[in-house]
Design a protein around this motif. Structure first.
Motif, PDB file in Angstrom:
ATOM      1  N   ARG A 147      15.189  -9.626   1.072  1.00 36.77           N
ATOM      2  CA  ARG A 147      15.565  -9.316  -0.412  1.00 36.77           C
ATOM      3  C   ARG A 147      15.092 -10.596  -1.435  1.00 36.77           C
ATOM      4  O   ARG A 147      14.697 -10.189  -2.482  1.00 36.77           O
ATOM      5  CB  ARG A 147      17.070  -9.320  -0.472  1.00 36.77           C
ATOM      6  CG  ARG A 147      17.880  -7.664   0.188  1.00 36.77           C
ATOM      7  CD  ARG A 147      19.235  -7.769  -0.384  1.00 36.77           C
ATOM      8  NE  ARG A 147      20.046  -8.679   0.084  1.00 36.77           N
ATOM      9  CZ  ARG A 147      20.733  -8.934   1.242  1.00 36.77           C
ATOM     10  NH1 ARG A 147      20.664  -7.825   2.037  1.00 36.77           N
ATOM     11  NH2 ARG A 147      21.409  -9.962   1.619  1.00 36.77           N
ATOM     12  N   ASP A 148      15.366 -11.780  -0.660  1.00 33.84           N
ATOM     13  CA  ASP A 148      14.968 -12.966  -1.828  1.00 33.84           C
ATOM     14  C   ASP A 148      13.388 -12.923  -1.840  1.00 33.84           C
ATOM     15  O   ASP A 148      12.963 -12.925  -2.983  1.00 33.84           O
ATOM     16  CB  ASP A 148      15.470 -14.039  -1.092  1.00 33.84           C
ATOM     17  CG  ASP A 148      16.856 -14.593  -1.258  1.00 33.84           C
ATOM     18  OD1 ASP A 148      17.490 -13.668  -1.995  1.00 33.84           O
ATOM     19  OD2 ASP A 148      17.391 -15.391  -0.603  1.00 33.84           O
ATOM     20  N   ALA A 149      12.740 -12.458  -0.674  1.00 34.53           N
ATOM     21  CA  ALA A 149      11.281 -12.737  -1.126  1.00 34.53           C
ATOM     22  C   ALA A 149      10.723 -11.581  -1.755  1.00 34.53           C
ATOM     23  O   ALA A 149       9.876 -11.696  -2.546  1.00 34.53           O
ATOM     24  CB  ALA A 149      10.767 -12.643   0.420  1.00 34.53           C
ATOM     25  N   LEU A 150      11.368 -10.303  -1.767  1.00 36.76           N
ATOM     26  CA  LEU A 150      11.053  -9.071  -2.620  1.00 36.76           C
ATOM     27  C   LEU A 150      11.300  -9.557  -4.123  1.00 36.76           C
ATOM     28  O   LEU A 150      10.266  -9.372  -4.734  1.00 36.76           O
ATOM     29  CB  LEU A 150      11.615  -8.187  -2.030  1.00 36.76           C
ATOM     30  CG  LEU A 150      11.009  -6.764  -2.495  1.00 36.76           C
ATOM     31  CD1 LEU A 150       9.478  -6.418  -2.148  1.00 36.76           C
ATOM     32  CD2 LEU A 150      12.068  -5.424  -2.349  1.00 36.76           C
ATOM     33  N   GLY A 155       7.678  -9.894  -9.415  1.00 38.88           N
ATOM     34  CA  GLY A 155       7.236  -9.958 -10.793  1.00 38.88           C
ATOM     35  C   GLY A 155       5.708 -10.390 -10.690  1.00 38.88           C
ATOM     36  O   GLY A 155       4.994 -10.141 -11.808  1.00 38.88           O
ATOM     37  N   ARG A 156       4.952 -10.563  -9.571  1.00 35.82           N
ATOM     38  CA  ARG A 156       3.690 -10.903  -9.457  1.00 35.82           C
ATOM     39  C   ARG A 156       2.782  -9.911  -8.854  1.00 35.82           C
ATOM     40  O   ARG A 156       1.818  -9.892  -8.733  1.00 35.82           O
ATOM     41  CB  ARG A 156       3.352 -12.286  -8.938  1.00 35.82           C
ATOM     42  CG  ARG A 156       4.108 -13.293  -9.761  1.00 35.82           C
ATOM     43  CD  ARG A 156       3.714 -14.738  -9.224  1.00 35.82           C
ATOM     44  NE  ARG A 156       4.537 -15.790  -9.719  1.00 35.82           N
ATOM     45  CZ  ARG A 156       4.353 -17.128  -9.551  1.00 35.82           C
ATOM     46  NH1 ARG A 156       3.420 -17.610  -8.709  1.00 35.82           N
ATOM     47  NH2 ARG A 156       5.216 -17.983 -10.127  1.00 35.82           N
ATOM     48  N   VAL A 157       3.449  -8.980  -8.199  1.00 36.27           N
ATOM     49  CA  VAL A 157       2.884  -8.081  -7.216  1.00 36.27           C
ATOM     50  C   VAL A 157       3.340  -6.589  -7.447  1.00 36.27           C
ATOM     51  O   VAL A 157       4.494  -6.331  -7.764  1.00 36.27           O
ATOM     52  CB  VAL A 157       3.363  -8.453  -5.688  1.00 36.27           C
ATOM     53  CG1 VAL A 157       2.643  -7.248  -4.594  1.00 36.27           C
ATOM     54  CG2 VAL A 157       2.908  -9.742  -5.308  1.00 36.27           C
ATOM     55  N   ASP A 158       2.342  -5.704  -7.737  1.00 41.71           N
ATOM     56  CA  ASP A 158       2.734  -4.190  -7.746  1.00 41.71           C
ATOM     57  C   ASP A 158       2.689  -3.477  -6.465  1.00 41.71           C
ATOM     58  O   ASP A 158       1.725  -3.137  -5.925  1.00 41.71           O
ATOM     59  CB  ASP A 158       1.567  -3.616  -8.637  1.00 41.71           C
ATOM     60  CG  ASP A 158       1.869  -2.158  -8.922  1.00 41.71           C
ATOM     61  OD1 ASP A 158       3.024  -1.593  -8.442  1.00 41.71           O
ATOM     62  OD2 ASP A 158       1.086  -1.568  -9.719  1.00 41.71           O
ATOM     63  N   ARG A 191      12.955  -1.202  -2.201  1.00 43.72           N
ATOM     64  CA  ARG A 191      12.313  -0.456  -3.201  1.00 43.72           C
ATOM     65  C   ARG A 191      11.794  -1.649  -4.300  1.00 43.72           C
ATOM     66  O   ARG A 191      12.615  -2.206  -4.802  1.00 43.72           O
ATOM     67  CB  ARG A 191      13.276   0.855  -3.801  1.00 43.72           C
ATOM     68  CG  ARG A 191      12.560   1.563  -4.628  1.00 43.72           C
ATOM     69  CD  ARG A 191      13.403   2.881  -5.106  1.00 43.72           C
ATOM     70  NE  ARG A 191      12.672   3.857  -5.839  1.00 43.72           N
ATOM     71  CZ  ARG A 191      11.640   4.630  -5.244  1.00 43.72           C
ATOM     72  NH1 ARG A 191      11.350   4.679  -4.031  1.00 43.72           N
ATOM     73  NH2 ARG A 191      11.238   5.294  -6.274  1.00 43.72           N
ATOM     74  N   ALA A 192      10.661  -1.147  -4.386  1.00 42.21           N
ATOM     75  CA  ALA A 192       9.871  -2.116  -5.650  1.00 42.21           C
ATOM     76  C   ALA A 192       8.880  -1.122  -6.350  1.00 42.21           C
ATOM     77  O   ALA A 192       8.158  -0.582  -5.595  1.00 42.21           O
ATOM     78  CB  ALA A 192       9.452  -3.368  -5.089  1.00 42.21           C
ATOM     79  N   ILE A 200       8.000  -4.387   7.001  1.00 47.57           N
ATOM     80  CA  ILE A 200       7.309  -5.696   6.195  1.00 47.57           C
ATOM     81  C   ILE A 200       7.037  -6.676   7.517  1.00 47.57           C
ATOM     82  O   ILE A 200       7.712  -6.769   8.417  1.00 47.57           O
ATOM     83  CB  ILE A 200       8.238  -6.457   5.424  1.00 47.57           C
ATOM     84  CG1 ILE A 200       8.412  -5.607   4.087  1.00 47.57           C
ATOM     85  CG2 ILE A 200       7.624  -7.801   4.976  1.00 47.57           C
ATOM     86  CD1 ILE A 200       9.686  -6.170   3.365  1.00 47.57           C
ATOM     87  N   VAL A 201       5.590  -7.148   7.435  1.00 50.72           N
ATOM     88  CA  VAL A 201       5.517  -8.081   8.511  1.00 50.72           C
ATOM     89  C   VAL A 201       5.740  -9.403   8.150  1.00 50.72           C
ATOM     90  O   VAL A 201       5.301 -10.073   7.125  1.00 50.72           O
ATOM     91  CB  VAL A 201       4.114  -8.084   8.835  1.00 50.72           C
ATOM     92  CG1 VAL A 201       3.382  -9.080  10.074  1.00 50.72           C
ATOM     93  CG2 VAL A 201       3.534  -6.688   9.089  1.00 50.72           C
TER      94      VAL A 201
END
Length: 420
Positions: A147-150, A155-158, A191-192, A200-201
């Motif tokens: 959760r923290d990583a996502l 804000g920088r990754v689509d 979700r993002a 996720i790896v």
């Protein structure tokens, strides 16, 4: 999970009991199991509810199928308790283009994995030690990390642009455990950017990393199981099921190309490249070397390079039960298998109901009294498992016999399989 590098062998396979600690534990839970037709051949096992089932009559659409170009984002995570000593570019180079090259060759050019590494570190909100990262990570701590990583990266990754997500932790941070690398599957996706992220790896590898470790982990993203044996007591050898013969058994293997059965499952072999061997008669057929494909040189019968292979029969299958088969394929030192210890026809059992890590594939040793390449092999007793030229072999416990009769001028193998 990543495995520590093997230590130098002493004198024989007695030293192999430390052959390596676990490769990659697969996931937490499985995603939705939606079936999509894949194969109609009579020797194709049906997919079961087993995690990463070796059935291949249908494709589980919860996983991306690597039969086209897929895009992967690499996100590099730093922590407030440590200043990174390595650049994101250096960490990306640890894994690419090696991972893409492996899959390009394994798929005969049918699949391309394109990496999109970020150029900067993404800072996590908590110290590396706060997440208690380790192999058997608690679900609560792991979920907090994801959760923290996502949130930090959003804000920088689509994320809607990518099929595969790699979270790469700063390998030198004090709370990072290189033994914890794994694929995390989520019952309830994150979700993002309007996209459900189901797996996720999480990469915690040292720099430089174990060889082909990311290719192994990416195999799980494509619904391939762990083929190693993880001893319940933590003792014994991990590699007794398949030895060197498939990346999903060991990233350190001498012949790490994927089994033909896996290539069939992933869509890299066409139906006409699989021979279903009938019972009650002898069947003669020609098997192309598994790793041979467009542009890959193969040594022909006269010792000269031979090209042009790649569209012939790669796999022969004998049905042995409703949920099991015997598979036959030609292996040798070319392509991804260029360091293979021995050449010949490899025989293995496949079980569609066996869970990942519980022996879904077992290589059958045609030379059970000998071993080979004990200084390099992850499991020397299976390093000489293939049936060599001029040999015949009856599979223990099955009334099935294979005879390796010859080689063609292009390097293919002529075999006779008799199934009672």
């Amino acid at each position: 999970m990543s495995r520590p590098l093997p230590r130098p062998r002493l004198r024989s396979t007695a030293a192999v009991f430390t052959t390596l600690s676990a490769l990659a534990a697969t996931s937490l839970v499985t995603g939705p199991s939606v079936a999509e037709p894949l194969s109609v051949l009579p020797c194709a096992l049906k997919r079961t509810e087993a995690h990463h089932s070796e059935g291949l009559d249908t494709w589980n659409t919860a996983y991306p199928q690597p039969d086209r170009n897929l895009d992967a984002v690499m996100i590099f995570l730093s922590f407030p308790d440590w200043a990174p000593m390595t650049s994101p570019a250096a960490l990306a180079a640890d894994h690419f283009p090696a991972t893409s090259d492996y899959f390009r060759q394994a798929s005969y050019g049918r699949f391309t994995l394109t990496a999109h590494p970020l150029r900067q570190w993404i800072r996590m909100p908590k110290p590396s030690t706060a997440y208690a990262i380790r192999r058997d990570w608690s679900a609560e701590r792991r979920a907090a990390y994801l959760r923290d990583a996502l949130a930090a990266a959003d804000g920088r990754v689509d994320f809607s642009r990518y099929d595969v997500v790699y979270f790469v932790a700063d390998p030198d941070a004090p709370g990072v455990d290189s033994d914890a690398t794994k694929v995390v599957n989520m019952d309830h996706p994150l979700r993002a950017d309007g996209t459900d992220i189901r797996r996720i790896v999480t990469v915690f590898e040292q720099h430089p990393p174990d060889r082909l470790v990311l290719a192994h982990e990416t195999g799980h993203v494509f619904d391939l199981p762990d083929l190693y044996r993880r001893p319940t007591d933590g003792k014994g050898d991990w590699d007794t099921h398949v030895g060197d013969w498939d990346l999903m058994g060991s990233q350190f293997g001498l012949a790490p190309d994927l089994f033909a059965w896996h290539k069939w499952k992933l869509g890299w072999l066409e139906q006409r490249q699989v021979a279903c061997v009938p019972t009650g008669a002898a069947t003669r057929l020609t098997l192309e070397p598994l790793s041979a494909g467009p542009g890959v040189p193969v040594t022909g019968a006269l010792g000269a390079p031979a090209f042009g292979l790649g569209n012939g029969t790669k796999l022969a299958v004998v049905r042995t039960g409703t949920g099991s088969v015997l598979a036959f394929e030609a292996r040798g030192p070319i392509g991804n298998d260029r360091s293979a210890c021995r050449s010949g026809i490899l025989v293995y059992r496949v079980h569609n109901g066996a869970e990942s890590g519980r022996g879904p594939v077992e290589v059958i040793d045609a030379h059970p009294r000998t071993e080979a390449c004990w200084q390099e092999s992850v499991y020397p007793p299976l390093a000489d498992a293939p049936v060599a030229l001029g040999e015949s072999f009856t599979v223990p416990g099955a009334d099935v016999r294979v005879e390796v009769e010859g080689r063609t001028v292009t390097g293919s193998w002529t075999v006779k399989i008799t199934a009672a």
